[in-house]
Write a protein that holds these residues in place. Structure first.
Motif, mmCIF file in Angstrom:
data_model
loop_
_atom_site.group_PDB
_atom_site.id
_atom_site.type_symbol
_atom_site.label_atom_id
_atom_site.label_comp_id
_atom_site.label_asym_id
_atom_site.label_seq_id
_atom_site.Cartn_x
_atom_site.Cartn_y
_atom_site.Cartn_z
ATOM 1 N N VAL A 104 0.790 -1.224 0.000
ATOM 2 C CA VAL A 104 0.000 0.000 0.000
ATOM 3 C C VAL A 104 0.829 1.284 0.000
ATOM 4 O O VAL A 104 0.387 2.317 -0.500
ATOM 5 C CB VAL A 104 -0.952 0.047 1.223
ATOM 6 C CG1 VAL A 104 -2.050 -0.989 1.050
ATOM 7 C CG2 VAL A 104 -0.192 -0.180 2.510
ATOM 8 N N LEU A 105 2.039 1.228 0.560
ATOM 9 C CA LEU A 105 2.749 2.480 0.851
ATOM 10 C C LEU A 105 3.017 3.364 -0.360
ATOM 11 O O LEU A 105 2.809 4.580 -0.319
ATOM 12 C CB LEU A 105 4.076 2.184 1.544
ATOM 13 C CG LEU A 105 4.000 1.885 3.039
ATOM 14 C CD1 LEU A 105 5.393 1.896 3.631
ATOM 15 C CD2 LEU A 105 3.109 2.895 3.756
ATOM 16 N N ALA A 106 3.498 2.749 -1.449
ATOM 17 C CA ALA A 106 3.923 3.559 -2.588
ATOM 18 C C ALA A 106 2.740 4.393 -3.108
ATOM 19 O O ALA A 106 2.897 5.555 -3.490
ATOM 20 C CB ALA A 106 4.495 2.676 -3.692
ATOM 21 N N THR A 107 1.574 3.812 -3.108
ATOM 22 C CA THR A 107 0.374 4.539 -3.541
ATOM 23 C C THR A 107 0.020 5.620 -2.522
ATOM 24 O O THR A 107 -0.202 6.779 -2.859
ATOM 25 C CB THR A 107 -0.813 3.548 -3.659
ATOM 26 O OG1 THR A 107 -0.349 2.380 -4.350
ATOM 27 C CG2 THR A 107 -1.970 4.179 -4.410
ATOM 28 N N LEU A 108 -0.021 5.212 -1.279
ATOM 29 C CA LEU A 108 -0.403 6.110 -0.197
ATOM 30 C C LEU A 108 0.489 7.345 -0.141
ATOM 31 O O LEU A 108 0.045 8.453 0.180
ATOM 32 C CB LEU A 108 -0.269 5.328 1.125
ATOM 33 C CG LEU A 108 -0.727 5.998 2.420
ATOM 34 C CD1 LEU A 108 -2.240 6.155 2.419
ATOM 35 C CD2 LEU A 108 -0.299 5.184 3.640
ATOM 36 N N LEU A 109 1.763 7.134 -0.459
ATOM 37 C CA LEU A 109 2.739 8.196 -0.255
ATOM 38 C C LEU A 109 3.248 8.774 -1.571
ATOM 39 O O LEU A 109 4.343 9.346 -1.635
ATOM 40 C CB LEU A 109 3.912 7.654 0.567
ATOM 41 C CG LEU A 109 3.505 7.004 1.895
ATOM 42 C CD1 LEU A 109 4.670 6.264 2.523
ATOM 43 C CD2 LEU A 109 2.962 8.049 2.868
ATOM 44 N N ALA A 110 2.415 8.657 -2.615
ATOM 45 C CA ALA A 110 2.832 9.120 -3.940
ATOM 46 C C ALA A 110 3.212 10.602 -3.907
ATOM 47 O O ALA A 110 4.188 11.019 -4.563
ATOM 48 C CB ALA A 110 1.723 8.867 -4.957
ATOM 49 N N ALA A 111 2.487 11.402 -3.133
ATOM 50 C CA ALA A 111 2.780 12.846 -3.087
ATOM 51 C C ALA A 111 4.175 13.090 -2.512
ATOM 52 O O ALA A 111 4.902 13.963 -2.985
ATOM 53 C CB ALA A 111 1.728 13.562 -2.242
ATOM 54 N N ASP A 112 4.552 12.306 -1.507
ATOM 55 C CA ASP A 112 5.885 12.472 -0.927
ATOM 56 C C ASP A 112 6.967 12.081 -1.930
ATOM 57 O O ASP A 112 8.014 12.714 -2.004
ATOM 58 C CB ASP A 112 6.017 11.609 0.339
ATOM 59 C CG ASP A 112 5.041 12.055 1.420
ATOM 60 O OD1 ASP A 112 5.357 12.996 2.156
ATOM 61 O OD2 ASP A 112 3.936 11.477 1.488
ATOM 62 N N LEU A 113 6.684 11.011 -2.693
ATOM 63 C CA LEU A 113 7.643 10.614 -3.721
ATOM 64 C C LEU A 113 7.778 11.714 -4.763
ATOM 65 O O LEU A 113 8.885 12.033 -5.201
ATOM 66 C CB LEU A 113 7.187 9.300 -4.385
ATOM 67 C CG LEU A 113 7.400 8.051 -3.528
ATOM 68 C CD1 LEU A 113 6.581 6.878 -4.050
ATOM 69 C CD2 LEU A 113 8.892 7.671 -3.528
#
Lengths: 380, 380, 380, 380
Positions: free
Chosen positions: C80-89
């Motif tokens: 889930v993380l990569a999607t959840l944190l797309a804005a941070d990426l």
């Protein structure tokens, strides 16, 4: 009817262990553990261990008693045996002749001398047959530039040194009328000219490089993966070994022979390329012992990756010596039964089986048993 | 001609992986890695993976889609598959019926109901043959006190609950005219009364306890020691496993079934008693994965002690599911070819092979290949 | 007060994992497992993980979202993380600038440009401090022939390319007024001229080569042997690794840097030479994972030989990323507290600790804790 | 000034190895490898190994020469030593007295007799101090129902047998004015009444259960995980051991004492519960050797699971004997310096450290060194 065992590298660990072991079994001091042809259910009819006479060549002069003492300290031989069997060690010791040292004499002269030593041993002991076994140090890979026996003999006659030492011993063995076992990865009897000599002389030979540890396990495990349709993706290994074998292999050129021998088994069994290297390191502190770690990754259903590791901690001389005693008796019987040239049926014993025998241990074993059955029944 | 796969424990990890895997291979989304009968060189003529229809019994109600999602998170199924194959999961899901729960109904009623479910599945899908496979949780060891079918049926008719659940499923399978695979160590078809029923009904069965990990390796390695006449002195093991199987085996009684299954292989292969225990521990943190460490001491020439260790890190569902798909197709073909009763030729697949098949993996494999060849040629 | 993290190799696995991880902890989606300074009982007062801003240099252009997706497939990041944190990426992605490529510009120009990128990042984000961390690929060993800063700057000014890339980044970091962490074995800040620059500029730096796996274990075990007066006789190892790090190390020159780093720990701890080699093999099939096997022989009372082996199966990015987040915060605080030059107190984090820190893990840890306590109390 | 070592279990493997080893070091035939207080850099001032006199109790009568011969065959003692040091063995042999056998006499009589034996040994050899060390077989867990010394002595006086044997020996030691070392997991000096006796008599004691193998490694590795904030999720282990210790532990009750000792270290160090069991199996074929395999799962950054395994192959007597020689000298010096009651500073030596010493090896070592420094400077 006794047969002769002529050991090239007669003062080495494997040779000494073989001499002590055969004497111990004859004396009833030990069972023949590790001798394949002595196992329950194996076809019978081979020369008993007690009917072997030992001699050989070596270039070092350490007395066998001393070697046996060192092997006792290293935990290879049980404390009492070397003392108990001192007479047997002395008997073998008395039959060790000076080996071939490049530069001391021409190879043609050396071949005559070496063959003479073997024939003399056979005559004095009234042996019907002698089998020569190379258990000396591993040589670097070598090419023999003569494709035919005629070319080779012409080169030798002209005084040139054209053979690696192991092949010179094989040449001497064949000219003395003896079967031959290549227990190391050295070239030995593999040049086509020597194969021609063996076949022409009605002499069988087998090789090469005794399968005593890591590769043995590989050849038992790889068929398991293949049968289960599990795809081996990588197979990496690190071999740590001390002793004389380790010191020889600290030389990168000799190690190359060994590594090449070791790398062939898995891809050959699973039928495709497999990633990974096999390293060999000399670790003096291990003495006569050897430790190998292997790491395998494999792919299962739907691409799932799984892993297997094993660690093998073995004593190479103790593993090799009984196989030498097996091979001598199998080759002698094959000689007697009329086999000549390479014996692919003995591939079970070798890391790099000559004659197209394949590397799959179960298949090799089935073929060995069938061959032994034929031999024991006197079938060709 | 499609065949039916009726899974007892249809919502478990192995069943879900089998359903997803068969659909993935049919869809061209995955190769049949891990399916023994799909390997290059194996005799052909078996039902293609794409021609299998799935149904089954279970006592839990988790939807298959949910189970597939959990297996995806656990790394057993690749991320895309569960979504891609949702329709196949739903199709199998629609064919799952309520399993047997002691006390809910008499065993006689349950047997009729379970057999009816299977027959109904066969009819609606126009399947010539259905094979029932037990992939449910391991039961404690159980004794069935009725030696003959007549005695058993009389007891059932009188309303008594006399069979362990796994044997009730086998009874229902046979009365529905289906072959049976005992993939767990539970009693299943082994009581003599059920064997009588299978033979009388012309139905084949195979078992038991799928050989997917540590015991598979044992049965590949023990023949290596035996062939080399190396004497295995101790063989100790520790199995760590999470998941549903691990949780079941946290129950000492169920574990007893499994440990007994595991202990038989090595002494049977090497022909003498071998010291050492095999432990099974539940470690929740391992999830669907399993780690086994085995430690072997063996004796070589002149009594020298040597050691081998291995660590196996496998995913049991991924190892078991393709074997289930193999077994269904082998048993269906055996049924078609007229085999009835136990099939010792399938011992290769099992930790505790029924019918006197022996534990030696290479021998088992040779026998399997010969049997498959006969089946594929329509020989009985 | 937020601090900046400037990653050299900003699109690599370690950098991506650090960015995702810091965001995940800030979002409450994960605990700071693996962050040394977040452990219970560790001295407090460091910048919270949520107050870090990320930017960096790289020479490849793969988007961070793509890198995060690949790391998710490889099992390094939870689904889930990569999607959840797309804005941070995306935020970190927007702060990645083109790195140094030999030949594209002179090193003098490159140094100015790189330093400008970092200063610009600091200014736009109103950061008091930025710490530059080298998490790029390992370079081959390199010598810098200029002993003083004056000589080095004269050479650069004359248009010569005189620094390995890692040292050019360190030079740029120092000229931009930033602390520096050498997380790889590359030369980085180690040439004396750069040390002079750091001290003259009041900038701290730490290194080198993050201790994340096999060497970590070595440095925990070797003191155990030393304390017990057991004599370590050999220590051999085989590292198998896939991923980008593995591919780089398939180059023998880069591997040389790494092997040298790895070889120092044990002899330094036990106080005498120890036989044995450490091998590093690239095994693509291992992906982001790494497996190391180490084999140790040691001598006990009366010369008895004993053996220890271990296998470490780790995910290097997951082990390295939290240490990067620790180091940035420790170095920033050291900078604030007035430390300059090398920080030997951070030797705990490194395979090849700069500044004479020693290799013994317990001693390193005690020193780190004392240093952190002083930092957290604002002591110099 | 010579001190006395009184060994309970004086004919066992550890005791015999200690006697031979101390004599070998005195004779210059071996270095003091494995003696913690002989290591370079350790505080000095302790009684030299050559100034120890040996005696003890045992209930078996095997001569020490015979025991030494058996240990030589098992590879624990080097071949020449037992012969070379026969006089030392005979000297210790002459000082072995009959141990306590339940039922042969009342415990009150036994305590008087045992204490008398020790005092007599001290007097005849003009020893200032004797330290009693329990190296006998492990007892099952036992409760002593008397909280105060007065209650205990009243019970003994009334003719009741109220103490486990190990505690009777501790009682005798204290009444004879000797310090005590509990090297096994048996109850020994731990009942409060005995602690009262020790403190009242100004006698120090230390314990319990020598940390010589698997637990030693655990206590070195667990702090590594804790320091790195890696979360240990499971720790499973299998111990295989032969010899007398193994045979004793084949008794489930005795094994319970040992397993409890072993289970405490990891959770205590990492500060939370950790899943997993530690098994102990008797494998006669291992002789005096012990193999332990441990499997650890741990969680890193973002929940990633990683794994570590180790295999320890040790010779327990060779590991324990030098620690016994260390402890005797440390306890004697503590006695001299005025310490009484339990010595938590010696927790470094024990699996189950008495006195609240903690299990973390580096912390234990630091505390030991500080204590030894104080002792060597004569500080209390």
């Amino acid at each position: 009817m006794p047969i002769g065992v002529w050991l090239v590298g007669a003062r080495g660990s494997v040779a000494t262990t073989a001499v002590v072991g055969a004497a111990a079994v004859r004396a009833g001091a030990a069972p023949p553990t590790g001798c394949v042809i002595e196992a329950a259910g194996f076809p019978g009819g081979f020369t008993p261990l007690g009917d072997l006479a030992f001699g050989g060549h070596d270039v070092v002069t350490t007395p066998l008693r001393k070697r046996a003492e060192l092997l006792t300290q290293a935990g290879v031989l049980p404390p009492v045996l070397a003392t108990l069997l001192a007479a047997d060690l002395d008997a073998a010791q008395a039959e060790i002749r000076h080996g071939y040292v490049p530069g001391e004499e021409s190879q043609a002269d050396a071949a005559r001398r070496l063959a003479g030593d073997i024939a003399d041993f056979r005559d004095r002991h009234h042996l019907t047959r002698v089998v020569v076994v190379d258990v000396s140090s591993t040589e670097p890979p070598a090419e023999v530039p003569y494709g035919t026996l005629a070319d080779l003999e012409e080169a030798l006659a002209s005084g040139r040194d054209v053979l690696p030492a192991s092949s010179l011993y094989a040449y001497a063995a064949f000219t003395a009328g003896c079967g031959y076992v290549a227990f190391t990865p050295s070239a030995g009897p593999t040049p086509p000219a020597l194969d021609e000599l063996a076949r022409r002389s009605g002499l069988p030979y087998a090789g090469r490089d005794g399968k005593t540890g890591e590769t043995l396990v590989k050849s038992a495990l790889a068929p398991m993966f293949a049968g289960r349709a599990l795809r081996v993706r990588s197979w990496s290994g690190l071999n740590l070994l001390g002793g004389g074998d380790g010191a020889t292999l600290a030389d990168p050129a000799a190690r190359e022979s060994k590594s090449a021998s070791k790398a062939r088994a898995v891809p050959a069994i699973v039928g495709e390329d497999v990633e990974g290297l096999t390293h060999i390191d000399y670790v003096a502190d291990l003495g006569e012992w050897k430790t190998a770690w292997d790491h395998v990754t494999f792919e299962g259903f739907l691409g799932v990756r799984m892993t297997m590791q094993f660690t093998w901690q073995g004593c190479d001389s103790a593993l090799a010596a009984p196989l030498v005693l097996d091979l001598v008796r199998l080759v002698a019987r094959a000689h007697e039964t009329g086999h000549s040239g390479v014996l692919p049926e003995l591939g079970y014993f070798f890391k790099d089986p000559l004659g197209g025998a394949g590397h799959d241990l179960p298949t090799q074993y089935a073929r060995l048993v069938a061959f032994a059955k034929a031999l024991s029944e006197g079938r060709p």
